[in-house]
Design an enzyme around this catalytic site. Sequence first.
Site, PDB file in Angstrom:
ATOM      1  NE  ARG A 100      -0.408  -0.057   4.848  1.00  0.00           N
ATOM      2  CZ  ARG A 100      -0.896   0.285   6.000  1.00  0.00           C
ATOM      3  NH1 ARG A 100      -1.978   1.003   6.045  1.00  0.00           N
ATOM      4  NH2 ARG A 100      -0.317  -0.117   7.093  1.00  0.00           N
ATOM      5  CG  ASP A 259       8.158  -6.558   7.289  1.00  0.00           C
ATOM      6  OD1 ASP A 259       8.356  -7.284   8.278  1.00  0.00           O
ATOM      7  OD2 ASP A 259       7.075  -6.008   7.062  1.00  0.00           O
ATOM      8  CG  ASN A 260       7.732  -3.103   9.853  1.00  0.00           C
ATOM      9  OD1 ASN A 260       7.552  -2.844   8.665  1.00  0.00           O
ATOM     10  ND2 ASN A 260       6.768  -3.559  10.631  1.00  0.00           N
TER      11      ASN A 260
HETATM   12  P1  AMP Z   1       3.062  -3.314   7.939  1.00  0.00           P
HETATM   13  O1  AMP Z   1       2.363  -4.073   9.006  1.00  0.00           O
HETATM   14  O2  AMP Z   1       2.479  -1.952   7.675  1.00  0.00           O
HETATM   15  O3  AMP Z   1       4.535  -3.250   8.135  1.00  0.00           O
HETATM   16  O4  AMP Z   1       2.802  -4.124   6.578  1.00  0.00           O
HETATM   17  C1  AMP Z   1       3.148  -5.456   6.413  1.00  0.00           C
HETATM   18  C2  AMP Z   1       2.841  -5.884   4.984  1.00  0.00           C
HETATM   19  O5  AMP Z   1       1.436  -5.823   4.715  1.00  0.00           O
HETATM   20  C3  AMP Z   1       3.500  -5.040   3.917  1.00  0.00           C
HETATM   21  O6  AMP Z   1       3.816  -5.878   2.822  1.00  0.00           O
HETATM   22  C4  AMP Z   1       2.408  -4.064   3.563  1.00  0.00           C
HETATM   23  O7  AMP Z   1       2.583  -3.501   2.294  1.00  0.00           O
HETATM   24  C5  AMP Z   1       1.173  -4.952   3.626  1.00  0.00           C
HETATM   25  N1  AMP Z   1      -0.056  -4.179   3.890  1.00  0.00           N
HETATM   26  C6  AMP Z   1      -0.397  -3.600   5.046  1.00  0.00           C
HETATM   27  N2  AMP Z   1      -1.593  -2.992   4.938  1.00  0.00           N
HETATM   28  C7  AMP Z   1      -2.022  -3.177   3.678  1.00  0.00           C
HETATM   29  C8  AMP Z   1      -3.195  -2.782   2.944  1.00  0.00           C
HETATM   30  N3  AMP Z   1      -4.178  -2.076   3.507  1.00  0.00           N
HETATM   31  N4  AMP Z   1      -3.272  -3.172   1.648  1.00  0.00           N
HETATM   32  C9  AMP Z   1      -2.293  -3.888   1.084  1.00  0.00           C
HETATM   33  N5  AMP Z   1      -1.186  -4.289   1.712  1.00  0.00           N
HETATM   34  C10 AMP Z   1      -1.038  -3.942   2.995  1.00  0.00           C
HETATM   35 MG    MG Z   2       6.033  -2.409   7.211  1.00  0.00          MG
END
Ligand code: AMP
Ligand code: MG
Length: 502
Positions: A100, A259-260
């Site tokens: 996203r 990944d973070n």
């Molecule tokens: P995060 O928890 O924000 O670090 O995201 C973890 C993974 O989930 C990453 O690959 C993000 O791009 C994906 N992701 C999180 N929220 C969304 C969303 N609303 N739509 C698509 N991908 C998402």
């Molecule tokens: Mg992330």
Amino acid sequence: MSGATTAAAGTARAIPFDNSYARLPDAFFSPVDPTPVEAPRLIKLNRALAEELGLDADALERHGAGYFSGNVLLPGSLPLAMAYAGHQFGQFVPLLGDGRAILIGEVVDRNGRRRDIQLKGSGQTPYSRRGDGRAALGPVLREYIVSEAMHALGIPTTRALAAVSTGQPVYRDRVLPGAVFTRVAASHIRVGTFQFFAARGDTENVRVLADHVIERHYPELKGIAPPYLALLDAVADQQASLIARWLGVGFIHGVMNTDNMTISGETIDFGPCAFMDRYDPRTVFSSIDRNGRYAFGNQPMIGQWNIARLAEAMLAILDEDQDKAVEMANEAVGRFMERFQDHWKAVIRAKIGLGADEQESDQALIRDLLVTLYEQKADYTLTFRRLADAAENDATDETLGALLEAPDALSPWLAVWRERLSQDKTPPQDRAAAMRRVNPAFIPRNHKVEEALAAATDQGDFSLFEALNDVLANPYEDQPGFAAYAEPPKPGEEVTATFCGT
Ligand code: AMP
Ligand code: MG
């Protein structure tokens, strides 16, 4: 689906994009345009940051709704979603990627530093899986507030350039207003980016990535042949330093998945993050962290765990002899904790006003203070801030004691501490001033953040969001007009959980 238009020349001073990531091999990313939104409105533009980036803040103020929603592409931008993998809560996921977020390009800022500009919440990408590619207003404002607060605290972090509302709903556990966040980073390359190629056995691209990272973040290593062990050590050191600084201000990242974790050493991804009020190393806020993996006091250990995953991903380029590579990797991972301890020692010594001259008893002095704070359920931020007052004026001990369950609980410690400080020639006023420069009066208190997010989400009222940003811009200054923002939550005001932005 794409419908973004490119801005006509002349709407803003031309942005000198120089997209080095887009020049990497195809496997590194997927080109993708943002998906336009219905009714974008600029909530906030970070004018100072825009100017630092060499952008025309006035033009962005006028046209920012279009640019920062992704409806209008800035000339010279090459929108793409980055590929990466990652360990999430200990489980390896070989393909994550920007689901996203869309990197719109890189600029070299006024100080000669290369910076990524990325939209978050700008629509689906090839990595979206079942996600909608969108972000809700609350998490966007949280990232804005907390990343800028982190910067003002002097801690390496991605920055907030803009927030826009989309005029479209997003569907989570309830219907929420949608928003797009514009993030600026030294780069968005993560531990998980290395893992992405390593998991595919693509050694060549692990090396291409490592060379790109050295050029971009660690140019001083270019003279070393081969430079890869030095790179691993440098990243480990940046992360050890970063986590020590988080601990110094009570920050809990909340989702330290690989990944973070950036390769540059900047804090990234302010999802369910929070600052601790009462000192307790077991504090967890994230509603998805059921086992406390990413609790406050676990962060150094998790940092090391993540660096071990980076070391694994780099094994193939560390040495042709894989036994030797494993040995090098193990040693580098082992050095992480020593580095962390050194950085933490520097942070905590400064917080209690100790100089560089170490004494054997200092360790016990530090430990005894933390144990007392824990036992007394003391507010972490305020205790250290008031300790600065206590460093120049005994008469303030009462206000310090008022933070504890038993007001006298710190008295014996204060006596030992003062005796220790008296061995150092620094004038008390200077010491107190130095302590105030490292012990903030203001942190983004969760109850204040939640209050601002709720007013914006439920009533469209951004005044609390604005006020919070203003006060947090100068966290080390007493701002008497904002006294309420310095206070810990009153009973009933505590926020015990924060939620992911997904
Ligand atoms: P995060 O928890 O924000 O670090 O995201 C973890 C993974 O989930 C990453 O690959 C993000 O791009 C994906 N992701 C999180 N929220 C969304 C969303 N609303 N739509 C698509 N991908 C998402
Ligand atoms: Mg992330």
